[in-house]
Design a protein around this motif. Structure first.
Motif, PDB file in Angstrom:
ATOM      1  N   LYS A   1      -5.767  -6.888   0.968  1.00  0.00           N
ATOM      2  CA  LYS A   1      -5.731  -5.437   0.774  1.00  0.00           C
ATOM      3  C   LYS A   1      -7.138  -4.902   0.562  1.00  0.00           C
ATOM      4  O   LYS A   1      -7.947  -5.493  -0.157  1.00  0.00           O
TER       5      LYS A   1
ATOM      6  N   ASP B   1      -2.051   4.748  -5.338  1.00  0.00           N
ATOM      7  CA  ASP B   1      -2.694   4.063  -4.220  1.00  0.00           C
ATOM      8  C   ASP B   1      -3.012   5.112  -3.153  1.00  0.00           C
ATOM      9  O   ASP B   1      -3.619   6.131  -3.474  1.00  0.00           O
TER      10      ASP B   1
ATOM     11  N   SER C   1       0.836  -1.195   0.000  1.00  0.00           N
ATOM     12  CA  SER C   1       0.000   0.000   0.000  1.00  0.00           C
ATOM     13  C   SER C   1       0.870   1.243   0.000  1.00  0.00           C
ATOM     14  O   SER C   1       2.014   1.221   0.457  1.00  0.00           O
TER      15      SER C   1
ATOM     16  N   ALA D   1      -8.820  -1.035  -0.475  1.00  0.00           N
ATOM     17  CA  ALA D   1      -8.495   0.331  -0.895  1.00  0.00           C
ATOM     18  C   ALA D   1      -9.744   1.005  -1.440  1.00  0.00           C
ATOM     19  O   ALA D   1     -10.541   0.387  -2.145  1.00  0.00           O
TER      20      ALA D   1
ATOM     21  N   ASP E   1      -7.837   9.111  -0.051  1.00  0.00           N
ATOM     22  CA  ASP E   1      -7.475   7.707  -0.267  1.00  0.00           C
ATOM     23  C   ASP E   1      -7.553   6.972   1.067  1.00  0.00           C
ATOM     24  O   ASP E   1      -6.954   7.420   2.056  1.00  0.00           O
TER      25      ASP E   1
END
Length: 851
Positions: free
Chosen positions: A747, A721, A716, A749, A769
């Motif tokens: 992960k 990202d 990450s 996101a 983010d």
């Protein structure tokens, strides 16, 4: 520092205030600067974007509410030449004095310099002239608005405008629209003169956009024209065009209703000075002729080679170089079939996808042999590309490994390798770079290097020992690729050799859908310098060394400074701890830390062999690069080692001392991995776009493995990202990125970005983010790095920031600045805005948008 920051901020605010007060500097007396266009529909303000686009005049653009470009324009001297000359006119003798000091020629040139002229040209060109209200343009806008609402069924619409002053030399325009009731469609009937077309229309009538009860909209009538034309031309009506469709709208004697008569006239045929009409004919294909080596130069030459295959006629001006099926499989136009635009388009797409021809030309002519004149001959003209083509590139690179790199590559493409439209691509690459993170005992600037060789052979069909036409028909444009590659890295971490090979099938189930099935994806990673581990992963070494300072009892493990010797001392001390030869016990946290460090070292220094199979499906609604209202969904499932384990079980092969199977004396990886990636864009008009991306991925080891290879794990941070963290510097979990290259096997996101225009090709963005990585169902023991339950979602990090993008048409240069807004590495209650300052900001440079 805080005092200086306050002064700077105050200065900026004062400067903005002064400029803002001067916004009407270039507005003539008696005129007004346009501040706002206000559209009032039946007394209420509307945000209808299409209505707003009818304006001939729009207010000056703003950046976060501030008219930056207008004020830049107001700062400019619009006549710098006159000002420069006036300086000498108002100061007699100044020109002579400066000419003696410099020269007359230099004094004249000084007036053209950036200081006197260039800066004002820059301000004028970068800025934006004030938009002064022009009543003639206002009236034209009003007329446009009237037509807009009329075309949406408001036949009795009334329009007016008034200009309201809202300050000195500033005003807004109110466009007052009184729509009246909307007209609805009442009866809908058809008058189709050609019987064949009338029958066709009735078979597809249910999909019509013109239906009784709908509100009248001109756009629906235009779309219905296109729908009818597409349907007819896909069912044989070769000469049909949208111009043959017209409508008769009758509102006489109706109250807010309209009767519609859809009229489709006969075909108009021009004959010298006169014209006549006749019913449309539905055509069938009588022959398909394929010219395999057509060019303007040989178009008048003689055919020297020809053959017939499956009712296709193939011709060549030289010797035929292709197996007939290689070309005929790409053509959907067949003898005896009805003429269809869709078949023509599919044929063009497939032929173009072969990559051995320039864009094909498909033309039709009436077959004179047919006495009924209802047959067409399809002529397919193919111009071959060169059999051999060479390419070379030179790149400057930046990545999570290299701070700076220079890369070069050469490639050779060979087309029609086996005379069945195959394409062979061979490429070689070399890269040298600089990285401050790599072990660099000689302090060289270029301290990392990589070179590699790749080969890819493409087949325009599915290569399997059985037929796949019923499962994957050729309209899906199937292809097969066989690839292999080798690369070698030096001075990059542990130094690696990487061997890859694969067999993959690709096809497109629908126009904007793609599917890829990798039957075999093999990768062998060989670490050339595993003893360099603690020189590269310095954080792991420092942790181990700190523990050794307390618990080490063997002086041979230490150097003259009392630090662990790499590799002898680190290996001995770790073994002594894990074998109970120190005072550390398994219940001690330091023992677990040593155990974790050793687990990671073994995992990252072991050679890896991965034999995987995967399926990837992608669906998108994006039509082209300019489309800002679309979504894209991508999912992938991959499994590795399952086939090898099945073979090992069936063959009753022995296991090693760890209880695992081996191939080539190497434990192979076994895991299952799945990913989901979703992107959505909303276009709010005026170059304002909201983009959202969500991602979830998890890889679970089983059977022959209790961890995921580094090359298949997740990390990450970075420019694509979470932009508030550097690559590999976020997570896992709440561990505060304790390792140099932090990775894990799960992960999550989620990113959102609002993009807007600043001026010209310069765009801005604000973004957020969120996400993190965790270890799950593997051999990692650190509780802070593991995902155990939903409560661990509190460890999702949040980064926010702003960025700039400069659009060069063919790509976008991107600069983003991220701030750690919520950092799960801190203690609970102390995670929000702990590092929200410029001292901890992360600057990311990227090419193109992150999603």
């Amino acid at each position: 520092m805080k005092k200086n920051s306050t002064k700077i901020l105050a200065f900026i605010l004062i400067a903005i205030l002064i400029c803002a007060c001067n916004a009407v500097k270039r507005v003539p007396d008696g005129k007004s600067l346009l501040i706002k266009n206000n559209i009032l529909v039946n007394g209420k303000s509307t945000n209808d974007e299409t209505a707003s686009n009818q304006m001939y005049q729009k207010p000056n653009g703003t950046l976060l509410g501030y008219k930056l470009r207008l004020n830049l324009y107001n700062l400019a001297n619009l006549n710098p030449d006159s000002t420069y000359q006036a300086k000498f006119k108002n100061n007699p003798g100044l020109y002579e004095r400066q000419s003696k000091l410099l020269s007359a020629k230099q004094v004249d040139r000084l007036g053209q310099s950036f200081l006197y002229k260039g800066i004002h040209e820059f301000l004028k060109n970068t800025g934006e002239a004030p938009v002064i209200i022009d009543t003639s343009k206002t009236k034209k806008t009003l007329l446009r608005l009237k037509f807009y609402y009329f075309n949406n069924g408001y036949f009795n619409v009334k329009t007016a405008y008034n200009i309201d002053s809202i300050g000195r030399k500033k005003a807004k325009i109110n466009y007052n629209i009184t729509t009246g009731p909307a007209y609805l469609l009442d009866s809908v009937r058809t008058s189709i003169l050609t019987p064949a077309l009338d029958s066709l229309y009735k078979t597809n009538k249910e999909t019509s956009l013109i239906k009784s009860g709908n509100q009248f909209k001109t756009s629906d009538f235009e779309e219905e024209k296109n729908r009818i034309t597409t349907y007819f031309r896909n069912h044989g009506a070769y000469y049909f065009q949208p111009t043959y469709v017209s409508y008769d709208i009758d509102t006489i004697g109706k109250k807010n209703k309209a009767d519609v008569n859809l009229i489709i006239s006969n075909n108009t045929i021009q004959e010298k000075d006169s014209s006549r009409t006749e019913p449309f004919k539905l055509y069938k294909i009588s022959d398909v002729n394929i010219y395999t080596d057509y060019s303007a130069a040989n178009s008048k030459g003689q055919i020297k080679d020809s053959t017939t295959y499956n009712n296709f006629n193939l011709y060549s001006y030289k010797k035929l170089k292709y197996k007939p099926r290689a070309i005929t499989d790409a053509i959907f136009i067949t003898k005896g079939s009805v003429f269809s635009d869709t078949r023509t388009t599919l044929s063009s797409r497939y032929l173009n996808n072969l990559k051995i021809f320039n864009y094909p030309s498909i033309q039709y002519e009436v077959d004179k042999r047919d006495s009924t004149a209802q047959s067409l001959i399809a002529n397919v003209f193919l111009t071959p590309r060169k059999k051999y083509s060479f390419g070379a590139t030179l790149d400057l690179t930046h990545s999570n490994i290299q701070d700076f790199g220079i890369g070069a590559s050469i490639s050779q493409t060979i087309r029609n390798v086996f005379n069945r439209a195959e394409t062979l691509e061979i490429s070689a690459r070399v890269n040298i770079g600089s990285s401050k993170d790599m072990a660099n005992p000689n302090n060289n600037f270029f301290n990392v290097s990589e070179y590699g060789l790749d080969m890819k052979l493409n087949f325009p069909r599915i290569l399997l020992p059985f037929g796949t036409e019923k499962i994957i028909p050729k309209r899906m444009i199937p292809s097969t690729s066989i690839s292999s590659g080798f690369s070698k890295q030096r001075n990059i971490g542990l130094d690696k050799e990487n061997f890859t090979g694969g067999l993959a099938y690709n096809w497109s189930p629908k126009r904007f859908n793609t599917a890829k099935f990798e039957l075999l994806n093999a990768q062998f990673v060989r670490n050339l310098n595993p003893d360099n581990y603690f020189n590269v992963y310095t954080s792991s070494y420092n942790e181990l060394n700190d523990i050794a300072n307390v618990y080490n009892t063997d002086p041979t493990n230490l150097d003259e400074n009392g630090d662990l010797i790499i590799t002898k001392g680190t290996t001995n001390f770790t073994n002594q701890v894990l074998n109970g030869q120190t005072s550390l016990t398994p219940s001690n946290p330091d023992y677990k830390e040593v155990e974790s460090i050793e687990e990671r070292r073994v995992r990252l220094t072991e050679n890896d062999f991965i034999l995987a199979t995967s399926y990837t499906f992608t669906k998108t609604t994006k039509k082209d690069l300019a489309d800002n209202t679309f979504y894209q969904f991508k999912t992938k499932i991959e499994t590795a080692g399952t086939l090898l384990s099945a073979i090992s079980n069936i063959a009753s092969l022995p296991k090693n001392t760890n209880g695992n199977y081996e191939i080539f004396n190497l434990e192979y990886s076994e895991y299952i991995k799945t990913e989901f990636d979703y992107i959505k864009h909303w276009d709010f008009g005026k170059e304002k776009v909201l983009a959202v991306r969500s991602f979830f991925g998890i890889a679970i080891p089983f059977g022959n493995s209790d961890y995921i290879p580094f090359s298949r794990s997740y990390y990450s941070g970075g420019s694509n990202d979470n932009r508030a963290w550097q690559p590999y510097s976020l997570g896992p979990g709440s561990t505060n990125a304790s390792n140099d290259f932090n990775e894990a096997n799960m992960k999550i996101a989620l990113s959102g970005e609002f993009r807007f225009k600043i001026f010209g090709d310069l765009k801005g963005a604000i973004f957020a983010d969120a996400g993190n990585i965790w270890n799950v169902l593997d051999n990692v023991t650190d509780e802070k790095a593991k995902f155990d339950n939903l409560n661990d979602l509190a460890e999702i990090a949040l980064g926010t920031g702003f960025g700039f993008r400069y659009d060069l048409s063919f790509f976008v240069i991107r600069l983003d600045t991220g701030f750690k807004t919520y950092n799960p590495a801190h203690e609970k209650g102390d995670r929000w805005f702990k590092e929200y300052n410029f001292g901890h900001m992360v600057v990311n440079f990227g090419i193109n948008y992150p999603f």
